[in-house]
Design a protein around this motif. Structure first.
Motif, PDB file in Angstrom:
ATOM      1  N   HIS A 209      11.694 -30.901  50.040  1.00 31.07           N
ATOM      2  CA  HIS A 209      11.804 -29.829  51.017  1.00 31.07           C
ATOM      3  C   HIS A 209      12.456 -28.608  50.363  1.00 31.07           C
ATOM      4  CE1 HIS A 209      10.537 -32.433  54.304  1.00 31.07           C
ATOM      5  NE2 HIS A 209      11.335 -33.368  53.801  1.00 31.07           N
TER       6      HIS A 209
ATOM      7  N   ASP B 171       7.207 -28.289  52.492  1.00 29.20           N
ATOM      8  CA  ASP B 171       7.157 -29.674  52.046  1.00 29.20           C
ATOM      9  C   ASP B 171       6.208 -29.764  50.849  1.00 29.20           C
ATOM     10  OD1 ASP B 171       6.873 -32.369  51.634  1.00 29.20           O
ATOM     11  OD2 ASP B 171       6.731 -32.883  53.751  1.00 29.20           O
TER      12      ASP B 171
ATOM     13  N   GLU C  10      13.913 -28.812  43.245  1.00 31.77           N
ATOM     14  CA  GLU C  10      15.198 -28.883  43.936  1.00 31.77           C
ATOM     15  C   GLU C  10      16.353 -28.446  43.041  1.00 31.77           C
ATOM     16  OE1 GLU C  10      17.630 -29.916  47.336  1.00 31.77           O
ATOM     17  OE2 GLU C  10      15.473 -29.684  47.089  1.00 31.77           O
TER      18      GLU C  10
ATOM     19  N   ALA D 286      13.629 -24.866  50.901  1.00 32.14           N
ATOM     20  CA  ALA D 286      13.985 -23.944  51.972  1.00 32.14           C
ATOM     21  C   ALA D 286      13.476 -22.536  51.667  1.00 32.14           C
ATOM     22  CB  ALA D 286      15.498 -23.919  52.170  1.00 32.14           C
TER      23      ALA D 286
ATOM     24  N   ARG E 143      13.767 -26.687  62.888  1.00 34.53           N
ATOM     25  CA  ARG E 143      13.295 -26.553  61.511  1.00 34.53           C
ATOM     26  C   ARG E 143      11.810 -26.851  61.442  1.00 34.53           C
ATOM     27  NH1 ARG E 143      16.993 -28.691  56.803  1.00 34.53           N
ATOM     28  NH2 ARG E 143      18.116 -26.972  57.722  1.00 34.53           N
TER      29      ARG E 143
ATOM     30  N   LYS F 216      19.974 -18.786  57.036  1.00 28.52           N
ATOM     31  CA  LYS F 216      19.374 -20.103  57.254  1.00 28.52           C
ATOM     32  C   LYS F 216      18.266 -20.001  58.301  1.00 28.52           C
ATOM     33  CE  LYS F 216      22.561 -22.164  54.665  1.00 28.52           C
ATOM     34  NZ  LYS F 216      22.258 -22.821  53.383  1.00 28.52           N
TER      35      LYS F 216
ATOM     36  N   GLU G   2      11.149 -24.698  56.036  1.00 30.80           N
ATOM     37  CA  GLU G   2      11.058 -25.437  54.782  1.00 30.80           C
ATOM     38  C   GLU G   2       9.606 -25.650  54.400  1.00 30.80           C
ATOM     39  OE1 GLU G   2      13.150 -29.084  55.261  1.00 30.80           O
ATOM     40  OE2 GLU G   2      15.092 -28.204  54.719  1.00 30.80           O
TER      41      GLU G   2
ATOM     42  N   ALA H  94       8.508 -27.563  59.019  1.00 33.70           N
ATOM     43  CA  ALA H  94       8.065 -28.002  57.704  1.00 33.70           C
ATOM     44  C   ALA H  94       6.646 -27.526  57.472  1.00 33.70           C
ATOM     45  CB  ALA H  94       8.127 -29.524  57.589  1.00 33.70           C
TER      46      ALA H  94
END
Length: 476
Positions: A290, A285, A99, A292, A3, A279, A283, A5
């Motif tokens: 976070h 930040d 979020e 996606a 992953r 997926k 991500e 960021a």
């Protein structure tokens, strides 16, 4: 896949550092066990305002509900910044918006706009058979196009069909019970709390499997009860054979305008599915939140779908629906306040027995710490009746552990109880679910004298609560 960021807020963080906000880029969440229950007062204030102001000061509320919601949000953020620092308060705000609130309102707006562009026209007569059929159809499609979409698609044709009937209130009330709530039980598209669960990691088809039987039971009983009640009013109270006339004044045949929106509706469904299945592991930040990549793509594409619907829909279709932005504007402003002020409540609940709401933990869990599924069903449901079911779902989702993978497996019955309570009992009051507001407003604009807040509670107490007692006993 590893992953990555991406520090999307780096430049803004640098600017804020220069202007006196030195720690925004590394905002931290305070320990929920250290927070007082008093931090939940602004959240309670928003919800009490929604319940009380329309009754005691309707004109003031109509013009200033957005300001009231903003005032409660500030009543939380300003003291929070004072005690924990501006960086923590700002990070909490960003997390609540990015979020939870933005994905929630973007999807709701897309469904509202697309469904509002589909106009069903023609001569429909509001017989018990037709009314029950429309309610059944709305119940079936609510999990596909959302309770908001299904309600906005069918409420106007239903009202037109019953335009010459004397007793219409019960039709709208059962429409709220079924189409605006219970029908949305089977997918994240169906009802806002399930979409929030999807954002937390619950699989798209999990509720389809685990809520199918409770949903079928509740909806079949409600449809049967509605048909019996509507038949009583239609045949005995209204002497329908001699007095009922066609409720549509012209002789236009049945048809649908704005069919392009069915394609756009399919695009909405595909985008939500995409965000759950794709997926990429990337991500952004943004001040500790976070975001996606797949969620960014979904929300931007949903905005594009909304704009396409506005451009491509014939004006006659929206005119036929009396389409306007007032209902979604009210939901957007009020839910902004709700999602911001609920943040400390969720943090406290995540602290479990170490937090200020330990009493609720003891209520829904056994002395050994195991979840009591029936209590989760009733606690989530009763609070959903008055605190709006979307944030209430989040509260109990986190209270049950907040780990989607665990809840979908070893905690499946608990998650099912939380989901069913939030979706089913959102119908208990006007403030239980966002579409309830919209349906009530549209019905009143068509001349239906809808029950007051407390009169509607009388309807739900008489019809829904006994049904939910049986539902809880059978399934949880």
């Amino acid at each position: 896949m590893k992953r990555h960021a991406v520090p999307a807020g780096a430049m803004l963080a640098f600017f804020l550092t220069l202007t006196g906000w030195p720690q925004c880029a590394s905002a931290a969440t305070p320990d929920g066990a250290a927070l007082s229950a008093l931090w939940g007062l602004p959240f309670a204030g928003v919800l009490l305002s929604i319940a009380v102001f329309p009754l005691i000061a309707p004109a003031f509320w109509h013009h200033h509900f957005g300001k009231v919601a903003a005032a409660w949000a500030l009543a939380f953020l300003v003291p929070f910044a004072f005690f924990f620092g501006a960086n923590v308060a700002f990070g909490t705000l960003v997390h609540a918006l990015l979020e939870e609130y933005v994905p929630f309102i973007v999807l709701l707006t897309a469904l509202y706009t697309v469904a509002g562009g589909i106009c069903v026209r023609g001569n429909l007569q509001g017989t018990p058979r037709l009314n029950t059929g429309i309610l059944a159809l709305g119940t079936l499609i609510a999990s596909i196009m959302g309770t908001t979409g299904a309600a906005m698609l069918l409420i106007r044709p239903l009202l037109r069909a019953n335009g010459n009937r004397q007793h219409v209130v019960h039709v709208v009330v059962f429409f709220i019970f079924l189409v605006a709530n219970a029908g949305g039980s089977l997918s994240p598209l169906g009802d806002p709390p399930l979409f929030l669960g999807f954002l937390q990691g619950v699989s798209f088809f999990w509720t389809t499997v685990h809520l199918a039987l409770p949903m079928l039971f509740v909806c079949v009983v409600l449809l049967g009860g509605f048909y019996a009640l509507d038949s009583y009013y239609f045949y005995r109270r209204e002497e329908a054979r001699s007095r009922f006339v066609e409720s549509t004044p012209d002789s236009a045949s049945f048809g649908i305008d704005g069919t392009v929106n069915f394609v756009l509706l399919a695009a909405v469904i595909a985008l939500v599915l995409m965000s759950g299945l794709w997926k990429p592991g990337v991500e952004f930040d943004v001040f500790g939140t976070h975001v996606a990549l797949q969620n960014v793509v979904r929300d931007v594409a949903l905005i594009a779908v909304t704009l396409l619907s506005l451009v491509l829909t014939p004006r006659a279709a929206r005119a036929g629906n009396d389409f306007n932005w007032a209902p979604i504007e009210e939901v957007a402003k009020l839910f902004a306040g709700i999602f911001v002020t609920i943040a400390p409540v969720i943090v406290i609940l995540r602290a479990g027995e170490g937090g200020a709401f330990a009493g609720i933990v003891h209520l829904v869990n056994t002395p050994s710490g195991e979840p009591h599924d029936a209590m989760y069903f009733w606690a989530t449901g009763l609070l959903s009746s008055f605190l709006d079911n979307a944030p209430t779902y989040l509260v109990f989702f986190n209270l049950a552990g907040g780990e989607a993978q665990k809840l979908m497996t070893t905690g499946a019955t608990t998650l099912a109880a939380i989901s069913a309570g939030a979706v089913f009992m959102g119908a208990n009051s006007y403030i239980g679910n966002a579409p309830n507001f919209m349906v009530k407003a549209i019905a009143e604009s068509r001349g239906v004298r809808m029950p007051s807040f407390f009169a509607y509670l009388g309807w739900s107490s008489a019809v829904l609560l006994p049904l939910f007692v049986v539902t809880g006993w059978l399934f949880f």
